[in-house]
Design an enzyme around this catalytic site. Structure first.
Site, PDB file in Angstrom:
ATOM      1  N   GLN A  37       0.834  -1.212   0.000  1.00 17.79           N
ATOM      2  CA  GLN A  37       0.000   0.000   0.000  1.00 17.79           C
ATOM      3  C   GLN A  37       0.868   1.262   0.000  1.00 17.79           C
ATOM      4  OE1 GLN A  37      -3.131  -0.374  -0.489  1.00 17.79           O
ATOM      5  NE2 GLN A  37      -3.787   1.756  -0.381  1.00 17.79           N
ATOM      6  N   GLU A  56       2.155 -26.089   7.002  1.00 21.24           N
ATOM      7  CA  GLU A  56       2.720 -26.445   8.322  1.00 21.24           C
ATOM      8  C   GLU A  56       1.770 -26.091   9.463  1.00 21.24           C
ATOM      9  OE1 GLU A  56       6.562 -26.847   9.019  1.00 21.24           O
ATOM     10  OE2 GLU A  56       6.842 -27.471   6.933  1.00 21.24           O
ATOM     11  N   GLY A  57       0.506 -26.395   9.258  1.00 25.04           N
ATOM     12  CA  GLY A  57      -0.513 -26.071  10.262  1.00 25.04           C
ATOM     13  C   GLY A  57      -1.070 -24.694  10.015  1.00 25.04           C
ATOM     14  N   SER A  93      -3.410 -21.264  10.433  1.00 22.43           N
ATOM     15  CA  SER A  93      -3.592 -20.402  11.612  1.00 22.43           C
ATOM     16  C   SER A  93      -4.676 -20.944  12.533  1.00 22.43           C
ATOM     17  CB  SER A  93      -3.957 -18.977  11.175  1.00 22.43           C
ATOM     18  OG  SER A  93      -2.852 -18.372  10.540  1.00 22.43           O
TER      19      SER A  93
HETATM   20  C1  LIG Z   1       2.880 -24.234  -1.329  1.00 24.81           C
HETATM   21  C2  LIG Z   1       2.602 -25.377  -0.389  1.00 24.81           C
HETATM   22  C3  LIG Z   1       3.637 -26.202   0.040  1.00 24.81           C
HETATM   23  C4  LIG Z   1       3.386 -27.292   0.887  1.00 24.81           C
HETATM   24  N1  LIG Z   1       4.425 -28.109   1.241  1.00 24.81           N
HETATM   25  C5  LIG Z   1       4.166 -29.257   1.935  1.00 24.81           C
HETATM   26  C6  LIG Z   1       5.191 -30.221   2.194  1.00 24.81           C
HETATM   27  O1  LIG Z   1       6.356 -30.008   1.831  1.00 24.81           O
HETATM   28  N2  LIG Z   1       4.874 -31.378   2.845  1.00 24.81           N
HETATM   29  C7  LIG Z   1       3.607 -31.646   3.237  1.00 24.81           C
HETATM   30  O2  LIG Z   1       3.356 -32.703   3.791  1.00 24.81           O
HETATM   31  N3  LIG Z   1       2.595 -30.741   3.030  1.00 24.81           N
HETATM   32  C8  LIG Z   1       2.849 -29.560   2.372  1.00 24.81           C
HETATM   33  N4  LIG Z   1       1.829 -28.666   2.131  1.00 24.81           N
HETATM   34  C9  LIG Z   1       0.481 -28.948   2.626  1.00 24.81           C
HETATM   35  C10 LIG Z   1       0.063 -28.014   3.760  1.00 24.81           C
HETATM   36  O3  LIG Z   1       0.747 -28.282   4.914  1.00 24.81           O
HETATM   37  C11 LIG Z   1      -1.471 -28.153   3.912  1.00 24.81           C
HETATM   38  O4  LIG Z   1      -2.029 -27.448   2.826  1.00 24.81           O
HETATM   39  C12 LIG Z   1      -1.961 -27.576   5.237  1.00 24.81           C
HETATM   40  O5  LIG Z   1      -1.606 -28.445   6.281  1.00 24.81           O
HETATM   41  C13 LIG Z   1      -3.477 -27.412   5.277  1.00 24.81           C
HETATM   42  O6  LIG Z   1      -4.110 -28.627   4.925  1.00 24.81           O
HETATM   43  P1  LIG Z   1      -5.240 -28.655   3.803  1.00 24.81           P
HETATM   44  O7  LIG Z   1      -4.755 -27.867   2.655  1.00 24.81           O
HETATM   45  O8  LIG Z   1      -5.625 -30.044   3.575  1.00 24.81           O
HETATM   46  O9  LIG Z   1      -6.433 -27.836   4.449  1.00 24.81           O
HETATM   47  P2  LIG Z   1      -7.542 -28.445   5.423  1.00 24.81           P
HETATM   48  O10 LIG Z   1      -6.874 -29.177   6.520  1.00 24.81           O
HETATM   49  O11 LIG Z   1      -8.556 -29.152   4.620  1.00 24.81           O
HETATM   50  O12 LIG Z   1      -8.139 -27.120   6.039  1.00 24.81           O
HETATM   51  C14 LIG Z   1      -9.147 -26.362   5.379  1.00 24.81           C
HETATM   52  C15 LIG Z   1      -9.533 -25.231   6.308  1.00 24.81           C
HETATM   53  O13 LIG Z   1     -10.159 -25.758   7.464  1.00 24.81           O
HETATM   54  C16 LIG Z   1      -9.487 -25.318   8.644  1.00 24.81           C
HETATM   55  N5  LIG Z   1      -9.586 -26.385   9.647  1.00 24.81           N
HETATM   56  C17 LIG Z   1      -9.236 -27.680   9.503  1.00 24.81           C
HETATM   57  N6  LIG Z   1      -9.508 -28.358  10.631  1.00 24.81           N
HETATM   58  C18 LIG Z   1     -10.013 -27.466  11.516  1.00 24.81           C
HETATM   59  C19 LIG Z   1     -10.475 -27.565  12.869  1.00 24.81           C
HETATM   60  N7  LIG Z   1     -10.481 -28.704  13.537  1.00 24.81           N
HETATM   61  N8  LIG Z   1     -10.937 -26.432  13.454  1.00 24.81           N
HETATM   62  C20 LIG Z   1     -10.928 -25.257  12.807  1.00 24.81           C
HETATM   63  N9  LIG Z   1     -10.517 -25.127  11.529  1.00 24.81           N
HETATM   64  C21 LIG Z   1     -10.060 -26.213  10.899  1.00 24.81           C
HETATM   65  C22 LIG Z   1      -8.086 -25.021   8.196  1.00 24.81           C
HETATM   66  O14 LIG Z   1      -7.466 -24.073   9.068  1.00 24.81           O
HETATM   67  C23 LIG Z   1      -8.344 -24.415   6.820  1.00 24.81           C
HETATM   68  O15 LIG Z   1      -8.745 -23.074   6.978  1.00 24.81           O
HETATM   69  C24 LIG Z   1       2.068 -27.546   1.333  1.00 24.81           C
HETATM   70  C25 LIG Z   1       1.025 -26.687   0.920  1.00 24.81           C
HETATM   71  C26 LIG Z   1       1.279 -25.623   0.077  1.00 24.81           C
HETATM   72  C27 LIG Z   1       0.120 -24.732  -0.333  1.00 24.81           C
HETATM   73  C1  LIG Z   2      -3.354  -1.820 -12.745  1.00 20.64           C
HETATM   74  C2  LIG Z   2      -3.439  -0.328 -12.699  1.00 20.64           C
HETATM   75  C3  LIG Z   2      -4.229   0.343 -13.638  1.00 20.64           C
HETATM   76  C4  LIG Z   2      -4.302   1.745 -13.649  1.00 20.64           C
HETATM   77  N1  LIG Z   2      -5.030   2.387 -14.645  1.00 20.64           N
HETATM   78  C5  LIG Z   2      -4.917   3.747 -14.793  1.00 20.64           C
HETATM   79  C6  LIG Z   2      -5.499   4.425 -15.931  1.00 20.64           C
HETATM   80  O1  LIG Z   2      -6.143   3.818 -16.793  1.00 20.64           O
HETATM   81  N2  LIG Z   2      -5.307   5.761 -16.054  1.00 20.64           N
HETATM   82  C7  LIG Z   2      -4.591   6.487 -15.138  1.00 20.64           C
HETATM   83  O2  LIG Z   2      -4.450   7.695 -15.339  1.00 20.64           O
HETATM   84  N3  LIG Z   2      -4.044   5.874 -14.026  1.00 20.64           N
HETATM   85  C8  LIG Z   2      -4.194   4.522 -13.842  1.00 20.64           C
HETATM   86  N4  LIG Z   2      -3.606   3.889 -12.747  1.00 20.64           N
HETATM   87  C9  LIG Z   2      -2.844   4.683 -11.780  1.00 20.64           C
HETATM   88  C10 LIG Z   2      -3.483   4.716 -10.400  1.00 20.64           C
HETATM   89  O3  LIG Z   2      -4.610   5.531 -10.420  1.00 20.64           O
HETATM   90  C11 LIG Z   2      -2.385   5.176  -9.412  1.00 20.64           C
HETATM   91  O4  LIG Z   2      -1.521   4.087  -9.210  1.00 20.64           O
HETATM   92  C12 LIG Z   2      -2.966   5.623  -8.118  1.00 20.64           C
HETATM   93  O5  LIG Z   2      -3.620   6.847  -8.292  1.00 20.64           O
HETATM   94  C13 LIG Z   2      -1.902   5.781  -7.023  1.00 20.64           C
HETATM   95  O6  LIG Z   2      -0.836   6.569  -7.454  1.00 20.64           O
HETATM   96  P1  LIG Z   2       0.689   6.075  -7.280  1.00 20.64           P
HETATM   97  O7  LIG Z   2       0.762   4.688  -7.756  1.00 20.64           O
HETATM   98  O8  LIG Z   2       1.558   7.084  -7.933  1.00 20.64           O
HETATM   99  O9  LIG Z   2       0.908   6.055  -5.730  1.00 20.64           O
HETATM  100  P2  LIG Z   2       1.327   7.314  -4.818  1.00 20.64           P
HETATM  101  O10 LIG Z   2       0.425   8.449  -5.109  1.00 20.64           O
HETATM  102  O11 LIG Z   2       2.784   7.518  -4.952  1.00 20.64           O
HETATM  103  O12 LIG Z   2       0.978   6.756  -3.380  1.00 20.64           O
HETATM  104  C14 LIG Z   2       1.847   5.920  -2.603  1.00 20.64           C
HETATM  105  C15 LIG Z   2       1.191   5.692  -1.248  1.00 20.64           C
HETATM  106  O13 LIG Z   2       1.104   6.929  -0.520  1.00 20.64           O
HETATM  107  C16 LIG Z   2      -0.228   7.196  -0.152  1.00 20.64           C
HETATM  108  N5  LIG Z   2      -0.454   8.641  -0.163  1.00 20.64           N
HETATM  109  C17 LIG Z   2      -0.182   9.523  -1.175  1.00 20.64           C
HETATM  110  N6  LIG Z   2      -0.510  10.767  -0.820  1.00 20.64           N
HETATM  111  C18 LIG Z   2      -1.028  10.704   0.436  1.00 20.64           C
HETATM  112  C19 LIG Z   2      -1.578  11.663   1.348  1.00 20.64           C
HETATM  113  N7  LIG Z   2      -1.675  12.960   1.036  1.00 20.64           N
HETATM  114  N8  LIG Z   2      -2.028  11.203   2.554  1.00 20.64           N
HETATM  115  C20 LIG Z   2      -1.947   9.902   2.883  1.00 20.64           C
HETATM  116  N9  LIG Z   2      -1.433   8.943   2.074  1.00 20.64           N
HETATM  117  C21 LIG Z   2      -0.992   9.339   0.854  1.00 20.64           C
HETATM  118  C22 LIG Z   2      -1.080   6.452  -1.185  1.00 20.64           C
HETATM  119  O14 LIG Z   2      -2.398   6.194  -0.698  1.00 20.64           O
HETATM  120  C23 LIG Z   2      -0.263   5.197  -1.354  1.00 20.64           C
HETATM  121  O15 LIG Z   2      -0.522   4.306  -0.289  1.00 20.64           O
HETATM  122  C24 LIG Z   2      -3.587   2.479 -12.683  1.00 20.64           C
HETATM  123  C25 LIG Z   2      -2.814   1.798 -11.716  1.00 20.64           C
HETATM  124  C26 LIG Z   2      -2.728   0.418 -11.712  1.00 20.64           C
HETATM  125  C27 LIG Z   2      -1.871  -0.264 -10.699  1.00 20.64           C
END
Ligand SMILES: Cc1cc2nc3c(=O)[nH]c(=O)nc-3n(C[C@H](O)[C@H](O)[C@H](O)COP(=O)(O)OP(=O)(O)OC[C@H]3O[C@@H](n4cnc5c(N)ncnc54)[C@H](O)[C@@H]3O)c2cc1C
Ligand SMILES: Cc1cc2nc3c(=O)[nH]c(=O)nc-3n(C[C@H](O)[C@H](O)[C@H](O)COP(=O)(O)OP(=O)(O)OC[C@H]3O[C@@H](n4cnc5c(N)ncnc54)[C@H](O)[C@@H]3O)c2cc1C
Lengths: 88, 390
Positions: free
Chosen positions: A40, A67-68, A70
Site C-alpha cells: 500500500q 505447516e498447520g 492459523s
Molecule cells: C505451497 C505449499 C507447500 C506445501 N508443502 C508441503 C510439504 O512439503 N509437505 C507436506 O506434507 N505438506 C505440504 N503442504 C500442505 C500443507 O501443509 C497443507 O495445505 C496444510 O496443512 C493445510 O491442509 P489442507 O490444505 O488439507 O487444508 P484443510 O486441513 O482441509 O483445512 C481447510 C480449512 O479448514 C481449517 N480447519 C481444519 N480443521 C479445523 C479444525 N479442527 N478447526 C478449525 N478449523 C479447521 C483449516 O485451518 C483451513 O482453513 C504444502 C502446501 C502448500 C500450499
Molecule cells: C493496474 C493499474 C491500472 C491503472 N489504470 C490507470 C489508468 O487507466 N489511467 C490512469 O491515469 N491511471 C491509472 N492507474 C494509476 C493509479 O490511479 C495510481 O496508481 C494511483 O492513483 C496511485 O498513485 P501512485 O501509484 O503514484 O501512488 P502514490 O500516489 O505515490 O501513493 C503511494 C502511497 O502513498 C499514499 N499517499 C499519497 N498521498 C497521500 C496523502 N496525502 N495522505 C496519505 N497517504 C498518501 C497512497 O495512498 C499510497 O498508499 C492504474 C494503476 C494500476 C496499478
C-alpha cells in the site's frame, strides 16, 4: 521475539511445541499484514512485478496455510492452555 | 423503507445473470489454463464475439445514451449488472460503451472518436497518472506547447489501462505551467497512436496489465482538444468520479461467487472426522464475510442511487469504493483460508482473485485518498454525518 524464545527453548532442551505454535501463528499473520501494508505504501508501484513487494505478499500468504494453518495453531495453543481438545 | 428491486431491475439483472452463466462461465477453465501459460484469458476477438452475442439479448452500452444506441440504464441497474459480471473471472464486459469523458467531444470528434469507440471499432485509454504524479494527480508534468495550429506533447504517462491495445489516448497535459491545473493550465487531448506515442506493457500482480506511454515531440492538431483549453484536469476528475461505484459493484459479484465456493467447500471438506463447516473458526469467517458483503452491497447501491437522484455522489461513492475494496480483500483472504492449500493453487480462481482485489485498494484513488475525500468533505461541512437522512 516469540521466534527467538522458541529457539532459546530448543537450545535449552526444554518443551517448545506451544511456543512454536504461537511464533508460527503470530509471525505468519504479521508477515501477510506487513507485506500488504508495504504494498500500500508503494501505491501502484507495489502492484508492479518489478517491485518485489507484490511477490512478498504472495509468498507470505502461504505461510498461514502450510505447516498447520492459523486455525490449527489456535487449536493447538488453546488445547495446551486449557487442556480441552477442540479439534473434532 | 423498501429494499427490493423493481420488476424492471430484477428482469434485467436475471437476464444478465443467465447470459453470464450460459455464455461466459463455460470459458472459465480455458481462461485459467491460458493465464497459467501467461496468455491473455480471452482474446479481443473472442471478447467482441461475446459482446455482439450479448447485444442480441439487448445488452449494449449500459451507460450509453439511447441516441447512440445504448441502454442508458440507471446507476442502480448498472451497479446490479456489474455485480453479475463480477461473478465470473473471465475478463468480460458488455460492449457499446465509451469513456464518459468522450461525451465532451464536439460533433466532428464524436464521429471520429466517440461513435467508433461505442461501436467497438476503436479502443481508447485514459491517461492522467505519471511517474511523478499518482495520488497527487495535480502534479502532472506532461507538457503541450502550441506550434501554429498544432500542439507538441512531451512527457510520460504510466499505469494506463488498455494502453497497449488503444489506438488513441485521452491525455491530460499541462498547457500553461504558470496557471497550474487548478487555475486552468491543463487540457485534455485526443491523441491517435499514429501521431507517434509509444507504449510499453507493465507486468503487474494481477492478470492483464497497464502500459507506460511515452510522448516524444508528438504533434497533435488543435482540433483534437477535448472540451475547452484549460479544462483537462477537471474533465479527468469527473471521469474518475462518475463511475466510482462501478468498481466495488463488480467486486461484490466476485465476493458472492467466492463466498459460495467457500460455503460449498466447508460443507464437503472433512478434517478430524467432521465437516470443516462444523468448526467455529470456519463459521465465523463465513458469518463475518456475509455480514460485510451485505453492508458493502447496500453502501454501493446507495451510492448508485445517489447518482440517480442527481445528488453529488462523491461522498457516498468514495465510501463505497473504500469499504468495498477493503471488504473484497478480507473476504477473498478468508475464502482462501477456508480452502486451505487448495486455495493457494492455480487450479482454482481464488489466488487469481486474491491478486486482483489487491488492486482495488490502489487504483481510481487509493484507500488513503478516499479517506481524504470523505473526511475533508465532512470537516468543511460540505457533507453531513448521516448523509441524505441527516
Ligand atoms: C505451497 C505449499 C507447500 C506445501 N508443502 C508441503 C510439504 O512439503 N509437505 C507436506 O506434507 N505438506 C505440504 N503442504 C500442505 C500443507 O501443509 C497443507 O495445505 C496444510 O496443512 C493445510 O491442509 P489442507 O490444505 O488439507 O487444508 P484443510 O486441513 O482441509 O483445512 C481447510 C480449512 O479448514 C481449517 N480447519 C481444519 N480443521 C479445523 C479444525 N479442527 N478447526 C478449525 N478449523 C479447521 C483449516 O485451518 C483451513 O482453513 C504444502 C502446501 C502448500 C500450499
Ligand atoms: C493496474 C493499474 C491500472 C491503472 N489504470 C490507470 C489508468 O487507466 N489511467 C490512469 O491515469 N491511471 C491509472 N492507474 C494509476 C493509479 O490511479 C495510481 O496508481 C494511483 O492513483 C496511485 O498513485 P501512485 O501509484 O503514484 O501512488 P502514490 O500516489 O505515490 O501513493 C503511494 C502511497 O502513498 C499514499 N499517499 C499519497 N498521498 C497521500 C496523502 N496525502 N495522505 C496519505 N497517504 C498518501 C497512497 O495512498 C499510497 O498508499 C492504474 C494503476 C494500476 C496499478
Amino acid at each position: 521475539m516469540l521466534t527467538w524464545r522458541v529457539a532459546d527453548l530448543i537450545d535449552r532442551h526444554e518443551p517448545f511445541a506451544t511456543e512454536a505454535s504461537m511464533a508460527k501463528l503470530f509471525a505468519s499473520e504479521a508477515a501477510v499484514r506487513s507485506a500488504s501494508n508495504a504494498l500500500q505504501v508503494f501505491g501502484g508501484y507495489g502492484y508492479v512485478d518489478e517491485t518485489p513487494v507484490g511477490k512478498y505478499l504472495r509468498d507470505a500468504r502461504v505461510t498461514t496455510l502450510y505447516e498447520g494453518t492459523s486455525q490449527i495453531q489456535h487449536l493447538l495453543i488453546g488445547r495446551a492452555l486449557t487442556g480441552v481438545n477442540a479439534f473434532g | 423503507m423498501d429494499f427490493s428491486l423493481t420488476d424492471e431491475e430484477k428482469a434485467i439483472r436475471d437476464t444478465a445473470r443467465a447470459f453470464i452463466r450460459r455464455e461466459v462461465m463455460p470459458l472459465e477453465q480455458e481462461v485459467l489454463r491460458r493465464e497459467r501459460a501467461h496468455q491473455p484469458g480471452i482474446t479481443r476477438d473472442e471478447l467482441r464475439e461475446l459482446q455482439l452475442k450479448a447485444k442480441e439479448f439487448g445488452f449494449w452500452g449500459l451507460s450509453t445514451p439511447e441516441e447512440h444506441g445504448g441502454m442508458n440504464l440507471s446507476a442502480v441497474a448498472q451497479s446490479l449488472i456489474w455485480t453479475e459480471i463480477g461473478r465470473t473471472f473471465v475478463p468480460f464486459r458488455f460492449g457499446g460503451e465509451a469513456d464518459n469523458i468522450l461525451y465532451y467531444a464536439n460533433e466532428s470528434q464524436k464521429a471520429e472518436y466517440l461513435i467508433p469507440t461505442i461501436e467497438g471499432e476503436r479502443i481508447s485509454c485514459f491517461a492522467i497518472t505519471e511517474p511523478g504524479a499518482g495520488s497527487d494527480a495535480a502534479n502532472i508534468k506532461l507538457s503541450a506547447r502550441p506550434d501554429g495550429d498544432d500542439w507538441i506533447l512531451n512527457g510520460e504517462k504510466t499505469f494506463i489501462t488498455n494502453g497497449n491495445d488503444a489506438d488513441f489516448a485521452i491525455v491530460v497535459a499541462i498547457t500553461d505551467k504558470e496557471k497550474g491545473v487548478h487555475g486552468g493550465g491543463s487540457t485534455a487531448f485526443l491523441v491517435d497512436r499514429s501521431m507517434g506515442w509509444k507504449s510499453e506493457w507493465i507486468q503487474v500482480m494481477g492478470e492483464g496489465g497497464p502500459a507506460a506511454l511515452v510522448f516524444d515531440n508528438v504533434r497533435v492538431p488543435g482540433r483534437n482538444i477535448l472540451g475547452e483549453v484549460g479544462q483537462g484536469f477537471q474533465l479527468g476528475m469527473q471521469w474518475i468520479g462518475k463511475g466510482r461505484y462501478i468498481i466495488p459493484s463488480h467486486a461484490i459479484g466476485l465476493c458472492e461467487r467466492a463466498l459460495q465456493m467457500a460455503v460449498d467447500y466447508a460443507n464437503t471438506r472433512e478434517t478430524f472426522g467432521s465437516k470443516i463447516a462444523s468448526y467455529q473458526a470456519i463459521q465465523w469467517m463465513i458469518a463475518d464475510s456475509e455480514t460485510e458483503l451485505e453492508a458493502a452491497r447496500w453502501l454501493i447501491l446507495r451510492a448508485a442511487w445517489t447518482v440517480d437522484q442527481g445528488m453529488d455522489p462523491r461522498h457516498s461513492s468514495s465510501m463505497s469504493k473504500l469499504f468495498g475494496a477493503r471488504v473484497a480483500n478480507d473476504i477473498i483472504d478468508r475464502v482462501m483460508q477456508i480452502h486451505g492449500g487448495m486455495g493457494y493453487t492455480r487450479e482454482l480462481p481464488i489466488e487469481r482473485w486474491y491478486r486482483y482485489v489487491r488492486l482495488l485498494r490502489i487504483f481510481e484513488g487509493t484507500d488513503e485518498m478516499q479517506r481524504l475525500i470523505i473526511s475533508r468533505d465532512l470537516l468543511r461541512g460540505y457533507t453531513k454525518i448521516g448523509g441524505h437522512l441527516a
